[in-house]
Scaffold this motif. Structure first.
Motif, PDB file in Angstrom:
ATOM      1  N   ASN A  21       0.820  -1.224   0.000  1.00  0.00           N
ATOM      2  CA  ASN A  21       0.000   0.000   0.000  1.00  0.00           C
ATOM      3  C   ASN A  21       0.850   1.269   0.000  1.00  0.00           C
ATOM      4  N   VAL A  24      -0.599   4.520  -5.114  1.00  0.00           N
ATOM      5  CA  VAL A  24      -2.000   4.583  -5.525  1.00  0.00           C
ATOM      6  C   VAL A  24      -2.021   4.545  -7.047  1.00  0.00           C
ATOM      7  N   HIS A  94       3.970   7.467  -3.409  1.00  0.00           N
ATOM      8  CA  HIS A  94       3.017   8.479  -2.960  1.00  0.00           C
ATOM      9  C   HIS A  94       2.177   7.929  -1.814  1.00  0.00           C
ATOM     10  N   ALA A  95       2.811   7.320  -0.830  1.00  0.00           N
ATOM     11  CA  ALA A  95       2.069   6.743   0.288  1.00  0.00           C
ATOM     12  C   ALA A  95       1.431   7.845   1.140  1.00  0.00           C
ATOM     13  N   VAL A  96       0.404   7.483   1.888  1.00  0.00           N
ATOM     14  CA  VAL A  96      -0.440   8.473   2.564  1.00  0.00           C
ATOM     15  C   VAL A  96       0.304   9.275   3.634  1.00  0.00           C
ATOM     16  N   SER A  97       0.943   8.599   4.585  1.00  0.00           N
ATOM     17  CA  SER A  97       1.541   9.317   5.711  1.00  0.00           C
ATOM     18  C   SER A  97       2.717  10.184   5.296  1.00  0.00           C
ATOM     19  N   SER A  98       3.585   9.665   4.444  1.00  0.00           N
ATOM     20  CA  SER A  98       4.736  10.458   4.001  1.00  0.00           C
ATOM     21  C   SER A  98       4.293  11.650   3.167  1.00  0.00           C
ATOM     22  N   THR A  99       3.285  11.458   2.331  1.00  0.00           N
ATOM     23  CA  THR A  99       2.776  12.572   1.529  1.00  0.00           C
ATOM     24  C   THR A  99       2.126  13.616   2.430  1.00  0.00           C
ATOM     25  N   ALA A 100       1.348  13.164   3.416  1.00  0.00           N
ATOM     26  CA  ALA A 100       0.664  14.088   4.322  1.00  0.00           C
ATOM     27  C   ALA A 100       1.651  14.869   5.178  1.00  0.00           C
ATOM     28  N   GLY A 155       5.325  13.294  -2.437  1.00  0.00           N
ATOM     29  CA  GLY A 155       5.497  11.920  -1.980  1.00  0.00           C
ATOM     30  C   GLY A 155       6.830  11.717  -1.301  1.00  0.00           C
ATOM     31  N   GLU A 174       7.655   5.367   5.763  1.00  0.00           N
ATOM     32  CA  GLU A 174       6.222   5.550   5.974  1.00  0.00           C
ATOM     33  C   GLU A 174       5.882   5.390   7.456  1.00  0.00           C
ATOM     34  N   GLU A 178       4.175   8.147   9.841  1.00  0.00           N
ATOM     35  CA  GLU A 178       2.910   7.875  10.513  1.00  0.00           C
ATOM     36  C   GLU A 178       3.015   8.156  12.010  1.00  0.00           C
TER      37      GLU A 178
END
Length: 216
Positions: A21, A24, A94-100, A155, A174, A178
């Motif tokens: 994951n 995306v 482009h994983a969620v936590s690293s991008t955020a 990302g 990641e 997180e």
């Protein structure tokens, strides 16, 4: 087919990123440097259907060598990284936590000793449009002395002496991101490591996972 083994390795790495994951859709890209050549994932191809023949080969000047598809739009980024580091492989996701997290910090504070796996405090490269020389330059600077970085509004990227070592850093990056996001959400003071503690961890990580040679 030129570099068949390495091209299959790129495919397998893309599938690993999907499984974990870390991407995306078809976002993200993977490459291996072999001398003056760069073996890189193609643009816009579904990872689940990608084959070794879909992976393309370019030289360090950005000239096509082999492969029928267009390379990732981030080819200039990969070339810049190879020109400015001793990396032999690059993984970008482009994983969620690293991008955020990259949206709200300019570096990841030393809240976890895993930062040492990346050479110290993890930097966030300033934003520039994808596929541009400006992005390539920003990321190359962020990776100076580091094996990973975030890319603002974009990302993350990791590098290594092999593709397996580079991609195995992505889940760790990641995780660090997180953890940082979760503790920031508490609005409580965050316990940070000192420069000396980070330097000690970096030195310790240099031999992490290495086992002594067995007597024959």
């Amino acid at each position: 087919m030129l570099y068949e083994k390495e091209r299959q390795e790129v495919v397998d790495t893309c599938l690993f990123m999907v499984k974990e994951n870390l991407v995306v859709g078809t976002a993200g890209n993977v490459s291996i440097r072999i001398g003056d050549h760069v073996v890189i994932s193609p643009s816009g191809v579904d990872y689940e259907t990608m084959t070794a023949e879909d992976v393309v080969v370019y030289d360090m000047a950005g000239n096509h060598v082999e492969g029928r598809l267009k390379p990732s739009s981030e080819l200039p980024l990969h070339i810049a990284v190879y020109e400015n580091t001793d990396a032999a492989a690059v993984t970008h996701n482009h994983a969620v936590s690293s991008t955020a997290l990259g949206l709200i910090v300019d570096e990841i504070p030393p809240s976890h000793y895993y930062s040492a796996m990346f050479g110290g405090i993890i930097r966030v490269a300033p934003y520039a449009e994808f596929g541009t020389d400006a992005l390539a330059e920003n990321v190359a600077r962020a990776l100076d002395g580091r094996s990973g970085a975030l890319m603002k509004n974009h990302g993350a990227i990791t590098i290594g002496p092999s593709l397996s070592k580079a991609v195995n850093l992505l889940p760790i990056l990641e995780y660090v991101c997180e953890i940082q996001l979760k503790v920031m959400a508490t609005r409580e003071p965050i316990a940070l490591l000192s420069d000396e503690q980070i330097e000690s961890a970096v030195a310790g990580m240099a031999n992490y996972g290495k086992q002594p040679a067995l007597d024959q």
